[in-house]
Design a protein around this motif. Structure first.
Motif, PDB file in Angstrom:
ATOM      1  N   GLY A   1       0.822  -1.215   0.000  1.00 60.12           N
ATOM      2  CA  GLY A   1       0.000   0.000   0.000  1.00 60.12           C
ATOM      3  C   GLY A   1       0.851   1.258   0.000  1.00 60.12           C
ATOM      4  O   GLY A   1       0.530   2.246  -0.656  1.00 60.12           O
ATOM      5  N   ALA A   2       1.958   1.205   0.737  1.00 58.34           N
ATOM      6  CA  ALA A   2       2.860   2.365   0.762  1.00 58.34           C
ATOM      7  C   ALA A   2       3.525   2.542  -0.603  1.00 58.34           C
ATOM      8  O   ALA A   2       3.645   3.659  -1.108  1.00 58.34           O
ATOM      9  CB  ALA A   2       3.908   2.180   1.854  1.00 58.34           C
ATOM     10  N   LYS A   3       3.929   1.429  -1.208  1.00 52.53           N
ATOM     11  CA  LYS A   3       4.496   1.523  -2.562  1.00 52.53           C
ATOM     12  C   LYS A   3       3.466   2.126  -3.524  1.00 52.53           C
ATOM     13  O   LYS A   3       3.796   2.963  -4.368  1.00 52.53           O
ATOM     14  CB  LYS A   3       4.893   0.127  -3.069  1.00 52.53           C
ATOM     15  CG  LYS A   3       6.182  -0.450  -2.508  1.00 52.53           C
ATOM     16  CD  LYS A   3       6.501  -1.753  -3.242  1.00 52.53           C
ATOM     17  CE  LYS A   3       7.794  -2.397  -2.794  1.00 52.53           C
ATOM     18  NZ  LYS A   3       8.128  -3.614  -3.563  1.00 52.53           N
ATOM     19  N   ALA A   4       2.220   1.685  -3.392  1.00 51.68           N
ATOM     20  CA  ALA A   4       1.156   2.170  -4.286  1.00 51.68           C
ATOM     21  C   ALA A   4       0.943   3.670  -4.116  1.00 51.68           C
ATOM     22  O   ALA A   4       0.741   4.406  -5.086  1.00 51.68           O
ATOM     23  CB  ALA A   4      -0.141   1.418  -4.019  1.00 51.68           C
TER      24      ALA A   4
ATOM     25  N   TYR B   1       3.532   1.630   7.446  1.00 53.51           N
ATOM     26  CA  TYR B   1       2.206   2.071   7.910  1.00 53.51           C
ATOM     27  C   TYR B   1       2.155   3.605   7.934  1.00 53.51           C
ATOM     28  O   TYR B   1       1.232   4.229   7.437  1.00 53.51           O
ATOM     29  CB  TYR B   1       1.944   1.564   9.341  1.00 53.51           C
ATOM     30  CG  TYR B   1       1.329   0.185   9.448  1.00 53.51           C
ATOM     31  CD1 TYR B   1       2.084  -0.961   9.202  1.00 53.51           C
ATOM     32  CD2 TYR B   1       0.001   0.020   9.826  1.00 53.51           C
ATOM     33  CE1 TYR B   1       1.532  -2.228   9.339  1.00 53.51           C
ATOM     34  CE2 TYR B   1      -0.559  -1.245   9.961  1.00 53.51           C
ATOM     35  CZ  TYR B   1       0.215  -2.368   9.720  1.00 53.51           C
ATOM     36  OH  TYR B   1      -0.333  -3.612   9.855  1.00 53.51           O
ATOM     37  N   VAL B   2       3.197   4.188   8.547  1.00 52.48           N
ATOM     38  CA  VAL B   2       3.216   5.645   8.714  1.00 52.48           C
ATOM     39  C   VAL B   2       3.411   6.345   7.365  1.00 52.48           C
ATOM     40  O   VAL B   2       2.731   7.333   7.051  1.00 52.48           O
ATOM     41  CB  VAL B   2       4.332   6.062   9.703  1.00 52.48           C
ATOM     42  CG1 VAL B   2       4.400   7.573   9.839  1.00 52.48           C
ATOM     43  CG2 VAL B   2       4.105   5.409  11.061  1.00 52.48           C
ATOM     44  N   ALA B   3       4.336   5.793   6.574  1.00 50.60           N
ATOM     45  CA  ALA B   3       4.626   6.403   5.265  1.00 50.60           C
ATOM     46  C   ALA B   3       3.371   6.434   4.397  1.00 50.60           C
ATOM     47  O   ALA B   3       3.071   7.434   3.740  1.00 50.60           O
ATOM     48  CB  ALA B   3       5.730   5.619   4.562  1.00 50.60           C
ATOM     49  N   ARG B   4       2.631   5.337   4.428  1.00 49.65           N
ATOM     50  CA  ARG B   4       1.423   5.258   3.610  1.00 49.65           C
ATOM     51  C   ARG B   4       0.427   6.349   4.028  1.00 49.65           C
ATOM     52  O   ARG B   4      -0.119   7.067   3.191  1.00 49.65           O
ATOM     53  CB  ARG B   4       0.792   3.870   3.787  1.00 49.65           C
ATOM     54  CG  ARG B   4      -0.422   3.648   2.943  1.00 49.65           C
ATOM     55  CD  ARG B   4      -1.047   2.296   3.244  1.00 49.65           C
ATOM     56  NE  ARG B   4      -1.992   1.899   2.224  1.00 49.65           N
ATOM     57  CZ  ARG B   4      -2.683   0.770   2.256  1.00 49.65           C
ATOM     58  NH1 ARG B   4      -2.488  -0.102   3.237  1.00 49.65           N
ATOM     59  NH2 ARG B   4      -3.535   0.485   1.301  1.00 49.65           N
ATOM     60  N   ALA B   5       0.250   6.476   5.345  1.00 50.74           N
ATOM     61  CA  ALA B   5      -0.703   7.477   5.846  1.00 50.74           C
ATOM     62  C   ALA B   5      -0.240   8.897   5.513  1.00 50.74           C
ATOM     63  O   ALA B   5      -1.048   9.757   5.143  1.00 50.74           O
ATOM     64  CB  ALA B   5      -0.867   7.312   7.356  1.00 50.74           C
TER      65      ALA B   5
END
Ligand SMILES: Cc1ncc(COP(=O)(O)O)c(C=O)c1O
Length: 387
Positions: free
Chosen positions: A68-71, A280-284
């Motif tokens: 998800g973070a990559k996306a 998790y944090v990067a994605r948010a």
């Protein structure tokens, strides 16, 4: 609403969602170094802790967050998720790219700009032991002239390493012509966009870059310990990094010890177990940026930058680098004596600034107001012009 004083999104709502800003005791003007925490980035960190605590182990969910973070990173730069690899730092990503390049043949030169963050220069210099030869594209008057690349890139050039934005004074360079020049001479282009992503619309397909890297803790609203690398699909198949590991395999979970089956996509640049909590944090953090829209953020930054430049001038501060806001990152640098002392003194006046070498950088972001800029400039003037 006066559009000169307000951005095209709900700035006040975002200020409520960033506790440091909502609290009102400190004004973060250090986004070129570290973004403040938002409600959603804190919740994302807690989500991981909760998952770890309640399930004991949930690799499916954890690796889904990494994807998800990559996306989210891919969305930010106009790429596909499978074109992104994940690392713990820009240094590590640069090392992996360098390790995939053969410096033993006719192409041994790495053209590196003097505006690179030192770590990037260090990685390329370390390749000299592998046969590489570093040629420096000079910084003059705080910027790099496009013509500076002309005599340096030739049939002996393996790769050009160029930052999008100069960490010291915010100068930005045009990437599309550089990609064109590098490709016309058979070289690759590696871009460090750490100082621009999150504030500047970037479309890797339109720019034609081969690699684009960024960490997460500056304008992407994240934390240390995670970085992302875009690799152009057309070059993936010919690159085999020696900085590698099981996540670089076609299927990490069926990988065998005696076989090096390369992933057909950018994930061949992945190495070990990814930085899950950081993801998790990067994605948010990146969701914040993507949900507002980089073009709107950029428009607000140009107005903030104009205020910083004009306000600095009227207070007798000395700007470092260009005063053309269309060629600047979100960071504005002023020349000071004892930058770290000035940074510390500004903190006592409620402003978090960022010292680097001979300058003090003021780097607002999407949640910053004109009042924040004025307060920061007043503090800088007061601190540096004490009789
Ligand atoms: C442009 C740029 N590149 C790279 C870095 C450092 O990258 P890392 O510490 O993730 O290797 C920084 C600052 O921290 C930076 O401003």
């Amino acid at each position: 609403m006066n559009t000169a004083l307000h951005p095209d999104y709900d700035l006040l709502e975002w200020r409520r969602r960033i506790p440091l800003v909502a609290g009102g005791t400190l004004i973060p003007m250090n986004n070129c170094s570290q973004a403040p925490q938002a409600d959603v980035t804190r919740a994302a960190a807690e989500q991981y802790l909760e998952s770890w605590n309640t399930s004991g182990m949930d690799w499916d969910a954890w690796l889904e967050q990494v994807q998800g973070a990559k996306a989210e990173f891919a969305k930010l730069i106009g790429a596909g998720t499978e074109e992104i690899a994940v690392f713990s730092s820009v240094s590590e990503a640069t090392s992996a790219v360098a390790s995939a390049i053969d410096f033993g043949g006719a192409r041994r030169t790495v053209v590196v700009t003097e505006a690179e963050f030192p770590t990037v220069g260090h990685v390329w210099l370390a390749q000299e032991r592998r046969g590489a030869c570093v040629a420096w594209a000079p910084v003059a008057d705080g910027r790099i002239a496009p013509a500076a690349y002309e005599p340096l890139i030739d049939t002996g050039t393996a790769i050009v390493s160029a930052c999008h934005g100069y960490y010291l004074n915010g100068f930005t360079q045009e990437l599309a012509p550089l990609a064109e020049m590098a490709h016309a001479r058979g070289a690759l282009l590696y871009v460090d966009a750490y100082q621009t992503l999150g504030t500047w619309p970037v479309d890797v397909k339109a720019l034609g870059v081969d690699f684009l890297v960024s960490g997460n803790l500056k304008y992407l609203m994240g934390i240390p310990g995670i970085a992302f690398l875009y690799v152009r699909p057309e070059v993936v198949a010919r690159l085999e990094p020696t900085v590698t590991g099981w996540f670089g395999r076609a299927n990490p979970f069926t990988a065998t010890v005696k076989e090096l089956d390369w992933s057909p996509t950018a994930s061949r640049f992945d190495a070990g177990t990814p930085p899950v909590m950081n993801a998790y944090v990067a994605r948010a953090g990146m969701q914040i940026i993507n949900s507002i829209g980089v073009a709107k953020i950029r428009a607000w930054h140009e107005r903030l930058a104009r205020r910083l430049i004009e306000g600095g001038r009227s207070r007798g501060l000395v700007l470092h680098g260009t005063d053309d806001v269309r060629r600047k990152t979100a960071s504005t640098a002023f020349v000071v004596a004892d930058a770290h002392g000035v940074e510390a003194a500004m903190r006592t006046r409620g402003v978090i600034a960022s010292a680097r070498g001979p300058v003090l950088r003021l780097a607002p972001h999407f949640y910053s107001t004109m009042d924040d800029v004025d307060t920061a400039l007043d503090a800088l003037a007061a601190v540096t012009q004490r009789a």
